[in-house]
Design an enzyme around this catalytic site. Sequence first.
Site, short mmCIF file in Angstrom:
data_model
loop_
_atom_site.label_atom_id
_atom_site.label_comp_id
_atom_site.label_asym_id
_atom_site.label_seq_id
_atom_site.Cartn_x
_atom_site.Cartn_y
_atom_site.Cartn_z
N CYS A 58 -0.67 -34.13 -7.58
CA CYS A 58 -0.76 -33.70 -8.97
C CYS A 58 -0.21 -34.75 -9.92
O CYS A 58 -0.53 -34.74 -11.11
CB CYS A 58 -0.05 -32.37 -9.17
N SER A 106 -11.66 -25.41 -8.31
CA SER A 106 -12.78 -24.90 -9.09
C SER A 106 -12.34 -23.93 -10.17
O SER A 106 -11.21 -23.49 -10.24
CB SER A 106 -13.79 -24.24 -8.15
N CYS A 158 5.52 -35.71 -10.52
CA CYS A 158 6.76 -36.43 -10.25
C CYS A 158 6.75 -37.82 -10.87
O CYS A 158 7.77 -38.30 -11.38
CB CYS A 158 7.01 -36.51 -8.74
N THR A 180 -14.30 -32.01 -19.38
CA THR A 180 -15.47 -32.42 -18.60
C THR A 180 -16.51 -33.09 -19.47
O THR A 180 -17.02 -34.17 -19.15
CB THR A 180 -16.09 -31.20 -17.88
N ARG A 240 -2.84 -30.06 -10.74
CA ARG A 240 -3.19 -31.39 -11.22
C ARG A 240 -2.67 -31.55 -12.63
O ARG A 240 -2.65 -30.58 -13.40
CB ARG A 240 -4.72 -31.58 -11.22
N CYS A 285 2.15 -32.98 -0.39
CA CYS A 285 1.76 -33.44 -1.74
C CYS A 285 0.34 -33.01 -2.11
O CYS A 285 -0.62 -33.27 -1.37
CB CYS A 285 1.88 -34.96 -1.82
N CYS A 304 7.81 -29.75 -9.09
CA CYS A 304 6.78 -30.01 -8.08
C CYS A 304 6.19 -28.69 -7.61
O CYS A 304 6.93 -27.82 -7.12
CB CYS A 304 7.36 -30.79 -6.91
#
Length: 540
Positions: free
Chosen positions: A511, A45, A514, A330, A294, A508, A483
């Site tokens: 995101c 959020s 990698c 968005t 992300r 994991c 990562c």
Amino acid sequence: MAYDVVIVGGGPAGLSAAIRLKQLDPERSVCLIEKGSEIGAQIVSGAVIEPRALNELLPDWKERGAPLNTPVTEEKLLYLTPTKAFPIPALHLFMPAMDNRGNYVISLGDFCRWLAEQAEALGVEIYPGFAGAHLHVNQEGRVEGVVTGDMGVGRDGKPRSDFAPGMLLRGRQVILSEGARGSLSGEAMSRFFLREGVDPQTYGLGIKEVWEIPKENHRPGFVQHSFGWPMDNHTYGGAFLYHFGENLVSYGFVTALDYQNPWLSPFEEMQRTKLHSAFRPHFEGGRRLTYGARVITEGGLQSLPRLSFPGGVLTGDSAGFLNMPKIKGTHTAMKSGMLAAEAVHEALEQNAFEATSYQTRVQESWLWSELYTARNIRPSFSKWGMMGGALYSGVDSLLFRGHAPWTLHHHRPDCDTLRHADHCRKPDYPKPDNTLTFDRPSSLYLSNISYDENQPCHLKLRDQHLWASVNERLYAAPETRYCPAGVYEVETSGEDERPKLRINAQNCLQCKSCDIKDPAQDIHWTVPEGGSGPNYPSGM
């Protein structure tokens, strides 16, 4: 199971598409699947939303109780040095893309949950916990649906006692809204050559924390962005901080994945920026509540693929509609979903195989105009560095208003930009103090990650020897640093004690960094079991 339309992904694009389809034809059968355990479960959020698309989709959103409760009240853009912060004057004049007047700071997870309620009220069938494993393509080469992943497969690849095969969700049209670097979207782009003639897509890795701070320090609606330190002149990135909700602060850092120094750690850059005097006071007396990461698409208009293919369309960050100068995606994702729905509705009405009008609808909308005026900002930083890009951005915004008679381009994918490790300097990162800065394991704990550790590893290393000869030998195993979840570790084993890559897939955060940054393109991200991964709570 057969539907008129199957939508993959429960983010703003997919949910907006579902709502718009039902507005156009209430009898249309629409199914939406989401790989997270619930809608919003994998969305960290704290975001600023421009309500333009929402006003078009649901004009009475206030009466419907949309969770847009914190209007932006104050904003700053800072240029940082190691010890100073210089505010950019006349921000709305020199950087109109950063103008957040009329926008809201929201919990994006809660906003998606609310959109899902609106969609379900219209009759959309929503199935969280189901990951789209691959497209179902008929003999004529047309997509006719999506196959979800098998459940109950053991780590050895064999069915367990609780095995349940994936389902075929047939759709006359499929809308892909998976977010950045979606696996089905990648399959569609490859199969139908959707990226021919466009620039490579480029990405940024966003790492985010949500804090709860003392009420007396909370400034609802305060928005702050920064650039400059700790990035060097060749690396694009910066921090953001939003006050929202009940004494909440969303803090994050975006590092462009076209960076050159293999020793760079986006996680460490994000942590040490909190120590700067421009950010530190906002966290004092507070506590971290959650952590996540992300990738976002940064390529813009030049990197958009062809948007339709036989049997389906791409929307949102699956295509790359994020407006990077605004640092917002968005409203653009929602608009792309709405336009996709209109094109798909037309194709279904005409019994056409492909929603070809989608491309035209996008090009004739404010979405295209917005991305067009923003098109030169991001590539200018790659071309001229941080200072040159900032100077060009001011000229482009102030003088040309985004209508310069040229277009700058992205020339290389992010996996091709690393320099050899022995040619680069190691950054000196401070050790975590466990009050303001933290390590990966303690951060990961806040993500509420859930995986069945007996399921097959969803991160595939195609060739261990290729990893050793390229990643480890030339770049000192950069995946151990880029990562944000500590998935990758180098270990030595066997009589020869040669280094090998250990993959801790249970860490994991999904995101996708990698899959993007690996210099040998030897690491391949595949969808885990549906419902696996982080689970971010409501209200954060």
